[in-house]
Enzyme design. Structure first.
Site, mmCIF file in Angstrom:
data_model
loop_
_atom_site.group_PDB
_atom_site.id
_atom_site.type_symbol
_atom_site.label_atom_id
_atom_site.label_comp_id
_atom_site.label_asym_id
_atom_site.label_seq_id
_atom_site.Cartn_x
_atom_site.Cartn_y
_atom_site.Cartn_z
ATOM 1 N N THR A 29 0.827 -1.202 0.000
ATOM 2 C CA THR A 29 0.000 0.000 0.000
ATOM 3 C C THR A 29 0.860 1.249 0.000
ATOM 4 O O THR A 29 2.009 1.218 0.441
ATOM 5 C CB THR A 29 -0.979 -0.007 1.201
ATOM 6 O OG1 THR A 29 -1.836 1.126 1.132
ATOM 7 C CG2 THR A 29 -0.239 -0.013 2.520
ATOM 8 N N CYS A 35 3.103 11.993 -7.085
ATOM 9 C CA CYS A 35 3.926 10.805 -7.354
ATOM 10 C C CYS A 35 3.099 9.762 -8.107
ATOM 11 O O CYS A 35 1.874 9.853 -8.160
ATOM 12 C CB CYS A 35 4.427 10.194 -6.048
ATOM 13 S SG CYS A 35 5.623 11.219 -5.171
ATOM 14 N N HIS A 52 7.154 3.500 -5.999
ATOM 15 C CA HIS A 52 6.624 4.841 -5.691
ATOM 16 C C HIS A 52 7.606 5.833 -6.305
ATOM 17 O O HIS A 52 8.669 6.095 -5.748
ATOM 18 C CB HIS A 52 6.532 5.013 -4.172
ATOM 19 C CG HIS A 52 5.801 6.242 -3.744
ATOM 20 N ND1 HIS A 52 4.848 6.214 -2.760
ATOM 21 C CD2 HIS A 52 5.869 7.527 -4.155
ATOM 22 C CE1 HIS A 52 4.373 7.444 -2.569
ATOM 23 N NE2 HIS A 52 4.995 8.252 -3.420
#
Length: 172
Positions: A29, A35, A52
């Protein structure tokens, strides 16, 4: 970071990080603003991962820079046994959160989509742009992803008690 069999069932990643997994109960998660995260998985081998991406490009090897983040994720998955040509992707994020700032979010999204196209990895779903942050949950063994649009005051990850069935994006 590579998720091993004894890793916790939930892994939270932040800017510049990535995680992979293959257990049915494992979830990755993150929270995204401008981003972007690429959720990548090999359905045949039930291996997946998420990164990420902070910036689409940078001078040098900056943590979270686009090319480095993508290469790290793909290489970690291949090391775990995934086949690059069998991988599929879902792309999230790239919002324009703050008025008046450069549109880094759309640049991040364009970078991720372009990189995947160049590498021959099919994008089967995407949710990019807009003005809201997103909370993403990804089950790497199935490719299942959930997205929840969040306000700035609501960015803490939630606990998840069940693993959804299927391979779609579920909007909460």
């Amino acid at each position: 970071m590579t998720v091993l069999p004894d890793a916790p069932a939930k892994t939270y990643i932040v800017q510049g990080e990535q995680a992979i997994g293959y257990r049915p109960d494992h979830m990755i998660t993150t929270i995204l603003g401008s981003c972007v995260s690429v959720c990548l998985w090999d359905q045949a081998r039930q291996i997946g991962g998420m990164n990420h991406i902070l910036l689409p490009d940078s001078q040098g090897a900056m943590l979270g820079a686009g090319a480095s983040a993508m290469e790290t994720l793909i290489n970690a998955m291949m090391k775990a046994g995934a086949a690059k040509l069998d991988c599929r992707a879902k792309v999230f994020g790239g919002a324009a959160i703050i008025d008046g700032l450069s549109d880094i979010g759309s640049r991040n999204a364009a970078f991720a989509l372009g990189y995947l196209k160049t590498e021959g990895i099919a994008v089967v779903a995407q949710s990019t742009g807009g003005r809201s942050a997103r909370q993403i949950r990804f089950w790497p063994s199935t490719g299942q992803a959930q997205q929840r649009l969040v306000q700035a005051s609501d960015v803490a990850p939630e606990a998840v008690s069940t693993v959804p069935a299927g391979n779609d994006i579920e909007l909460l």
